[in-house]
Design an enzyme around this catalytic site. Structure first.
Site, PDB file in Angstrom:
ATOM      1  N   VAL A  77      -8.767 -13.085   2.596  1.00 45.41           N
ATOM      2  CA  VAL A  77      -8.654 -12.225   3.768  1.00 45.41           C
ATOM      3  C   VAL A  77      -9.991 -12.264   4.507  1.00 45.41           C
ATOM      4  CG1 VAL A  77      -8.226  -9.865   4.545  1.00 45.41           C
ATOM      5  CG2 VAL A  77      -7.040 -10.753   2.515  1.00 45.41           C
ATOM      6  N   CYS A  78      -9.970 -12.552   5.805  1.00 45.67           N
ATOM      7  CA  CYS A  78     -11.210 -12.644   6.585  1.00 45.67           C
ATOM      8  C   CYS A  78     -11.920 -11.296   6.637  1.00 45.67           C
ATOM      9  CB  CYS A  78     -10.927 -13.107   8.002  1.00 45.67           C
ATOM     10  SG  CYS A  78     -12.367 -12.959   9.076  1.00 45.67           S
ATOM     11  N   VAL A  79     -13.199 -11.298   6.300  1.00 38.70           N
ATOM     12  CA  VAL A  79     -13.938 -10.037   6.205  1.00 38.70           C
ATOM     13  C   VAL A  79     -14.093  -9.363   7.566  1.00 38.70           C
ATOM     14  CG1 VAL A  79     -16.198 -11.206   6.251  1.00 38.70           C
ATOM     15  CG2 VAL A  79     -16.016  -8.898   5.340  1.00 38.70           C
TER      16      VAL A  79
END
Lengths: 130, 136
Positions: A77-79
């Site tokens: 999941v992209c931070v």
């Protein structure tokens, strides 16, 4: 073939995550490798364990998590996208002073470099979204 | 990081502020610049509005991220293609776009234009030659 998958839309609102799931499952069934599944934009919403759909509907989050567990998938999941949209793990909660987490433990939060690396390392990057 | 070098194209198709795709696409470009790949950006459809000059978001509350495009040259991202038909369909010309430039190290840091206007057919050919296409 070595695939990576990018999912750009949230669950239920949009079919992207469903289609990506079916593609991933079909690819694995045919013996292909999934290097990484990367959740970006509203796609980060596919990772919250607090999702509670009606009982007669599919649970999109758990479905990804189960597939991930079965095939040891790297669900990332992209931070930056996650921070904007309130997807939180223990590390992010501590860094940003949040009183709760909501990420499903089968997912991990990491940076956009993981998406670029996936594109470099895989023979195909397949993107799901509008 | 990898020793492999691929051709990356970021295909920007959407207006800058109606959705977050344009801004989060730019974030991928900036992070991706550290990976030493061959990078191009293309602006098509409403995506051409992303690099229109004089953007003012002060009354909408959105962050005006258009100055970030001016920094792309410093990241060695200097292949920016704008589709001619998309400009024409919107009544825009090259003069309506920000003057995005880069400095060529091999020519005594001469300042060069990053933007090239290409036809729809030329762009189709370019897309075909890519290893990776990020469509935002």
């Amino acid at each position: 073939m070595k695939f990576s998958i990018q999912i750009n839309e949230g669950p239920y609102q949009h079919q992207a995550s469903d289609s990506a799931y079916m593609f991933t499952k079909a690819a694995l069934d045919k013996g292909h490798e999934i290097f990484r599944v990367f959740f970006y934009h509203d796609g980060v919403g596919n990772s919250t364990r607090l999702t509670t759909p009606p009982q007669d509907d599919r649970n999109i989050v758990n479905r990804w998590a189960d597939l991930g567990k079965e095939h040891d998938l790297d669900l990332v999941v992209c931070v930056a996208a996650a921070q904007r949209r309130g997807i939180v793990d223990d590390g992010e909660a501590e860094r940003n002073g949040k009183d709760a987490t909501n990420i499903h433990p089968q997912f991990r939060i990491s940076g956009l470099g993981q998406l670029i690396e996936a594109a470099v390392q895989s023979e195909r990057l397949v993107v799901f979204g509008d | 990081m990898s020793e492999m070098i691929k051709n990356f194209l970021y295909l920007n198709r959407r207006a800058p502020y109606g959705t977050i795709y344009a801004w989060e696409s730019l974030e991928v470009v900036l992070i991706g610049a550290a990976f030493d790949q061959k990078v191009s950006l293309a602006f098509v459809d409403d995506g051409v509005y992303q690099i229109v000059k004089g953007q003012d978001t002060s009354e909408s509350g959105f962050k005006n991220f258009s100055p970030t495009y001016s920094a792309l040259g410093d990241y060695d991202v200097n292949q920016l293609y704008v589709e001619r038909e998309s400009l024409e369909e919107r009544g825009l010309t090259l003069d309506d776009l920000m003057p995005l430039t880069w400095e060529d190290e091999d020519e005594d840091w001469a300042e060069k234009d990053s933007i090239r206007v290409v036809s729809r057919a030329e762009l189709a050919g370019m897309i075909k030659d890519q290893d990776v296409v990020f469509s935002f």
